[in-house]
Design a protein around this motif. Structure first.
Motif, PDB file in Angstrom:
ATOM      1  N   VAL A  59       0.898  -1.171   0.000  1.00 29.31           N
ATOM      2  CA  VAL A  59       0.000   0.000   0.000  1.00 29.31           C
ATOM      3  C   VAL A  59       0.931   1.215   0.000  1.00 29.31           C
ATOM      4  O   VAL A  59       1.216   1.814   1.036  1.00 29.31           O
ATOM      5  N   ASN A  60       1.443   1.527  -1.172  1.00 31.10           N
ATOM      6  CA  ASN A  60       2.508   2.531  -1.270  1.00 31.10           C
ATOM      7  C   ASN A  60       2.110   3.807  -1.988  1.00 31.10           C
ATOM      8  O   ASN A  60       2.842   4.799  -1.922  1.00 31.10           O
ATOM      9  N   GLN A  61       1.013   3.778  -2.693  1.00 33.86           N
ATOM     10  CA  GLN A  61       0.705   4.919  -3.560  1.00 33.86           C
ATOM     11  C   GLN A  61      -0.320   5.838  -2.897  1.00 33.86           C
ATOM     12  O   GLN A  61      -0.930   5.488  -1.895  1.00 33.86           O
ATOM     13  N   TYR A  62      -0.504   7.010  -3.513  1.00 32.00           N
ATOM     14  CA  TYR A  62      -1.462   7.979  -2.988  1.00 32.00           C
ATOM     15  C   TYR A  62      -2.800   7.305  -2.699  1.00 32.00           C
ATOM     16  O   TYR A  62      -3.333   6.601  -3.556  1.00 32.00           O
ATOM     17  N   ALA A  63      -3.321   7.568  -1.548  1.00 30.50           N
ATOM     18  CA  ALA A  63      -4.718   7.177  -1.286  1.00 30.50           C
ATOM     19  C   ALA A  63      -5.595   8.270  -1.921  1.00 30.50           C
ATOM     20  O   ALA A  63      -5.085   9.315  -2.353  1.00 30.50           O
ATOM     21  N   ILE A  64      -6.896   8.054  -1.961  1.00 32.41           N
ATOM     22  CA  ILE A  64      -7.802   9.127  -2.396  1.00 32.41           C
ATOM     23  C   ILE A  64      -7.465  10.355  -1.563  1.00 32.41           C
ATOM     24  O   ILE A  64      -7.264  10.253  -0.346  1.00 32.41           O
ATOM     25  N   THR A  65      -7.412  11.514  -2.186  1.00 33.02           N
ATOM     26  CA  THR A  65      -6.882  12.695  -1.485  1.00 33.02           C
ATOM     27  C   THR A  65      -7.601  12.987  -0.155  1.00 33.02           C
ATOM     28  O   THR A  65      -6.984  13.357   0.827  1.00 33.02           O
ATOM     29  N   PRO A  89     -19.596   9.385   4.644  1.00 28.54           N
ATOM     30  CA  PRO A  89     -18.159   9.236   4.377  1.00 28.54           C
ATOM     31  C   PRO A  89     -17.767   9.757   2.995  1.00 28.54           C
ATOM     32  O   PRO A  89     -16.594  10.061   2.757  1.00 28.54           O
ATOM     33  N   GLU A  90     -18.721   9.877   2.094  1.00 29.24           N
ATOM     34  CA  GLU A  90     -18.379  10.339   0.735  1.00 29.24           C
ATOM     35  C   GLU A  90     -18.313  11.853   0.643  1.00 29.24           C
ATOM     36  O   GLU A  90     -17.601  12.404  -0.185  1.00 29.24           O
ATOM     37  N   ARG A  91     -19.057  12.561   1.480  1.00 34.57           N
ATOM     38  CA  ARG A  91     -19.164  14.014   1.279  1.00 34.57           C
ATOM     39  C   ARG A  91     -18.823  14.847   2.508  1.00 34.57           C
ATOM     40  O   ARG A  91     -18.820  16.065   2.448  1.00 34.57           O
ATOM     41  N   GLU A  92     -18.568  14.181   3.638  1.00 30.73           N
ATOM     42  CA  GLU A  92     -18.415  14.970   4.868  1.00 30.73           C
ATOM     43  C   GLU A  92     -17.141  14.651   5.666  1.00 30.73           C
ATOM     44  O   GLU A  92     -17.044  15.027   6.823  1.00 30.73           O
ATOM     45  N   VAL A  93     -16.208  13.949   5.048  1.00 33.69           N
ATOM     46  CA  VAL A  93     -14.990  13.558   5.780  1.00 33.69           C
ATOM     47  C   VAL A  93     -13.759  13.964   4.961  1.00 33.69           C
ATOM     48  O   VAL A  93     -13.727  13.743   3.747  1.00 33.69           O
ATOM     49  N   THR A  94     -12.763  14.549   5.634  1.00 37.63           N
ATOM     50  CA  THR A  94     -11.468  14.809   4.994  1.00 37.63           C
ATOM     51  C   THR A  94     -10.383  14.284   5.922  1.00 37.63           C
ATOM     52  O   THR A  94     -10.288  14.713   7.078  1.00 37.63           O
ATOM     53  N   VAL A  95      -9.578  13.359   5.418  1.00 32.43           N
ATOM     54  CA  VAL A  95      -8.443  12.856   6.203  1.00 32.43           C
ATOM     55  C   VAL A  95      -7.226  13.698   5.826  1.00 32.43           C
ATOM     56  O   VAL A  95      -6.951  13.905   4.641  1.00 32.43           O
ATOM     57  N   CYS A  96      -6.539  14.218   6.838  1.00 37.72           N
ATOM     58  CA  CYS A  96      -5.393  15.120   6.608  1.00 37.72           C
ATOM     59  C   CYS A  96      -4.140  14.572   7.300  1.00 37.72           C
ATOM     60  O   CYS A  96      -4.197  13.546   7.982  1.00 37.72           O
ATOM     61  N   GLY A 245      -5.019  12.726  10.752  1.00 40.23           N
ATOM     62  CA  GLY A 245      -6.103  13.436  11.442  1.00 40.23           C
ATOM     63  C   GLY A 245      -7.292  13.524  10.507  1.00 40.23           C
ATOM     64  O   GLY A 245      -7.206  13.135   9.339  1.00 40.23           O
ATOM     65  N   TRP A 246      -8.407  14.019  11.016  1.00 44.87           N
ATOM     66  CA  TRP A 246      -9.595  14.101  10.157  1.00 44.87           C
ATOM     67  C   TRP A 246     -10.495  15.264  10.553  1.00 44.87           C
ATOM     68  O   TRP A 246     -10.508  15.709  11.705  1.00 44.87           O
ATOM     69  N   CYS A 247     -11.246  15.747   9.539  1.00 48.95           N
ATOM     70  CA  CYS A 247     -12.251  16.790   9.750  1.00 48.95           C
ATOM     71  C   CYS A 247     -13.599  16.206   9.345  1.00 48.95           C
ATOM     72  O   CYS A 247     -13.715  15.609   8.260  1.00 48.95           O
ATOM     73  N   LEU A 248     -14.594  16.403  10.180  1.00 53.54           N
ATOM     74  CA  LEU A 248     -15.970  16.032   9.844  1.00 53.54           C
ATOM     75  C   LEU A 248     -16.754  17.330   9.730  1.00 53.54           C
ATOM     76  O   LEU A 248     -16.752  18.147  10.659  1.00 53.54           O
ATOM     77  N   ALA A 249     -17.408  17.534   8.587  1.00 52.57           N
ATOM     78  CA  ALA A 249     -18.107  18.813   8.370  1.00 52.57           C
ATOM     79  C   ALA A 249     -19.155  18.631   7.277  1.00 52.57           C
ATOM     80  O   ALA A 249     -19.038  17.724   6.447  1.00 52.57           O
ATOM     81  N   PRO A 250     -20.174  19.501   7.282  1.00 54.00           N
ATOM     82  CA  PRO A 250     -21.196  19.393   6.246  1.00 54.00           C
ATOM     83  C   PRO A 250     -20.585  19.537   4.843  1.00 54.00           C
ATOM     84  O   PRO A 250     -19.501  20.106   4.700  1.00 54.00           O
ATOM     85  N   ALA A 256     -14.724  22.749   0.384  1.00 52.57           N
ATOM     86  CA  ALA A 256     -13.657  23.762   0.413  1.00 52.57           C
ATOM     87  C   ALA A 256     -12.427  23.223   1.141  1.00 52.57           C
ATOM     88  O   ALA A 256     -11.289  23.421   0.700  1.00 52.57           O
ATOM     89  N   ILE A 257     -12.644  22.516   2.248  1.00 55.04           N
ATOM     90  CA  ILE A 257     -11.505  21.977   3.026  1.00 55.04           C
ATOM     91  C   ILE A 257     -10.737  20.962   2.172  1.00 55.04           C
ATOM     92  O   ILE A 257      -9.503  20.956   2.141  1.00 55.04           O
ATOM     93  N   ARG A 258     -11.454  20.125   1.444  1.00 51.08           N
ATOM     94  CA  ARG A 258     -10.787  19.110   0.616  1.00 51.08           C
ATOM     95  C   ARG A 258      -9.892  19.751  -0.445  1.00 51.08           C
ATOM     96  O   ARG A 258      -8.802  19.261  -0.732  1.00 51.08           O
ATOM     97  N   LYS A 259     -10.372  20.852  -1.034  1.00 50.79           N
ATOM     98  CA  LYS A 259      -9.549  21.495  -2.074  1.00 50.79           C
ATOM     99  C   LYS A 259      -8.249  22.018  -1.477  1.00 50.79           C
ATOM    100  O   LYS A 259      -7.176  21.793  -2.033  1.00 50.79           O
ATOM    101  N   VAL A 260      -8.344  22.705  -0.354  1.00 51.71           N
ATOM    102  CA  VAL A 260      -7.121  23.247   0.261  1.00 51.71           C
ATOM    103  C   VAL A 260      -6.189  22.103   0.648  1.00 51.71           C
ATOM    104  O   VAL A 260      -4.986  22.118   0.355  1.00 51.71           O
ATOM    105  N   HIS A 261      -6.775  21.099   1.289  1.00 51.00           N
ATOM    106  CA  HIS A 261      -5.975  19.941   1.724  1.00 51.00           C
ATOM    107  C   HIS A 261      -5.236  19.305   0.540  1.00 51.00           C
ATOM    108  O   HIS A 261      -4.053  19.003   0.613  1.00 51.00           O
ATOM    109  N   ASP A 262      -5.941  19.120  -0.583  1.00 49.89           N
ATOM    110  CA  ASP A 262      -5.350  18.460  -1.742  1.00 49.89           C
ATOM    111  C   ASP A 262      -4.098  19.204  -2.204  1.00 49.89           C
ATOM    112  O   ASP A 262      -3.049  18.605  -2.443  1.00 49.89           O
ATOM    113  N   PHE A 263      -4.209  20.553  -2.270  1.00 45.63           N
ATOM    114  CA  PHE A 263      -3.062  21.291  -2.802  1.00 45.63           C
ATOM    115  C   PHE A 263      -1.984  21.544  -1.752  1.00 45.63           C
ATOM    116  O   PHE A 263      -0.861  21.888  -2.088  1.00 45.63           O
TER     117      PHE A 263
END
Ligand SMILES: Cc1ncc(COP(=O)(O)O)c(C=O)c1O
Length: 400
Positions: A59-65, A89-96, A245-250, A256-263
């Motif tokens: 399990v070496n490659q990028y996970a879903i962002t 889990p599809e729309r309200e979770v961001t793992v950072c 870590g993770w963020c749970l949010a509507p 918006a959080i996912r976009k910032v996190h990705d970049f």
């Protein structure tokens, strides 16, 4: 003629972490390090076994962002188990990469330059630079000893039309305060009145003492749709170096959080996300034992500090204890902390690093107790000699 390479004005507005400086001094003096809050005991075996398995299985490659599906599923199931709140889990979770990145990504995603962000102080030292990085204006509301309550009027006047967010950390670093349901209700009412987002750092959610109850702000009426709940692996599973870590949010906030996190980081370490999923499936007894272990450590350290001459403010959660050092006669906390690490051999964090106005913390020192029994015993041995080593004129030792 070549021009100087310049750094940003933004980076000049905050200093290097005082906590990491204390850790360096601890190493230099061979001191017992009760400054930077990380455990010196092993992480749970099932977690390590799953990480090793994931590495061996390539399990070496990028996970879903925004996080591996297995982890997001485990996360929402665990969160619902403890708080009764269901997240998609599809729309309200961001793992950072840790709660640290969650907070930075959230503020960058939700706050515009010039917006105000309310922060309770004393505060976890990252929140200041986080606010500066996104151009926000922090508004501080004081938590006051001995029980670290806030003045409801002071809180109410901190809210205004420019307020975009409030940061709530419960259980709290550095005070050990656990915000009560009543206090959180006051915060919730003001958030709704002023259209403010609550960002709650709940990284110590499972480290509670003396029957204290952790109330997740998002579980209060009207708050689910305006709260970003942040937590992570670091503290509950004793793996601060794994950076999960993770963020749970509507959905709208999460987008918006996912976009910032990705970049910023693309994603958190993929094999360790697999291990995190296993961690989140651990039974209720795991959490009970974790809190019991920390209660023992707290109860081991508190009398040692009191005997050495500190006034202590016993924590109800997290793994820190704030102390009053005014009995020692030093001019300020930084000179005392430097003297303590060099002459007594115990490192702690100067209280001023947790306040916007350093003078507010100039007679405070924070110790942490995420340490093995033997480490705390070694600290106790050294602290016994504190009084006999006190300089004749401590007030003359000014911060250097
Ligand atoms: C209140 C608080 N939030 C966040 C963190 C850091 O969390 P992470 O390791 O997940 O970035 C800490 C670490 O000390 C903390 O005390």
């Amino acid at each position: 003629m070549s021009r100087h390479a310049r750094v940003s004005q933004r980076s000049l507005r905050f200093t290097e972490s005082v906590i990491r400086e204390m850790t360096r001094l601890a190493q230099q003096h061979g001191a017992v390090n009760l400054s930077q809050g990380f455990p010196d005991f092993p992480a749970p075996e099932p977690l390590k076994a799953e990480a090793a398995r994931a590495v061996a299985a390539d399990v070496n490659q990028y996970a879903i962002t925004w996080g591996a599906k297995r982890l997001r599923d485990a996360l929402v199931a665990k969160h619902e188990r403890f708080t009764g709140l269901a997240f998609d889990p599809e729309r309200e979770v961001t793992v950072c990469c840790g709660a640290t990145e969650c907070m930075a990504s959230t503020l960058l995603a939700l706050v515009d330059p010039g917006d105000e962000v309310i922060v309770f102080e004393p505060y976890y030292e990252n929140y200041g630079p986080d606010a500066i990085l996104c151009g926000a204006v922090p508004r501080f509301v004081r938590l006051r000893e001995p029980d670290w309550g806030f003045d409801p009027i002071e809180l109410a006047v901190a809210f205004n039309d420019r307020t975009r967010a409030i940061v709530v950390n419960t259980p709290n670093n550095p005070t050990g305060k656990v915000f009560s349901r009543g206090e959180l209700e006051q915060i919730a009412t003001l958030c709704q009145k002023w259209g403010v987002v609550a960002i709650t750092d709940e990284i110590y959610e499972h480290i509670l003492y003396d029957g204290a109850e952790h109330v997740s702000l998002a579980s209060l009426p009207g708050m689910r749709e305006r709260t970003v709940t942040i937590s992570g692996l670091s503290k509950t599973w004793s793996v601060t170096g794994w950076r999960i870590g993770w963020c749970l949010a509507p959905p709208e906030l999460t987008g918006a959080i996912r976009k910032v996190h990705d970049f910023l980081t693309v994603g958190a370490p993929a094999p360790l996300q697999e291990a995190a999923a296993a961690a989140l499936a651990m039974p209720a007894e795991y959490y009970t034992a974790l809190a019991a272990g920390y209660r023992q450590r707290r109860d081991q350290l508190l009398p040692v500090l009191a005997d050495a001459g500190f006034r202590t403010f016993p924590p109800r959660g997290a793994y820190y204890v704030m102390t009053d050092i005014s009995g020692f006669g030093f001019a300020d906390d930084v000179s005392f902390a430097r003297w303590l690490v060099a002459e007594v051999g115990v490192a702690a964090v100067p209280g001023s690093s947790f306040y916007s106005d350093p003078s507010a913390g100039s007679q405070r020192l924070r110790f942490h107790f995420a340490r093995r029994r033997e480490t705390l015993e070694a600290a106790a041995d050294r602290l016994q000699s504190l009084r006999s080593r006190l300089p004749a004129r401590p007030e003359s030792l000014l911060r250097g």
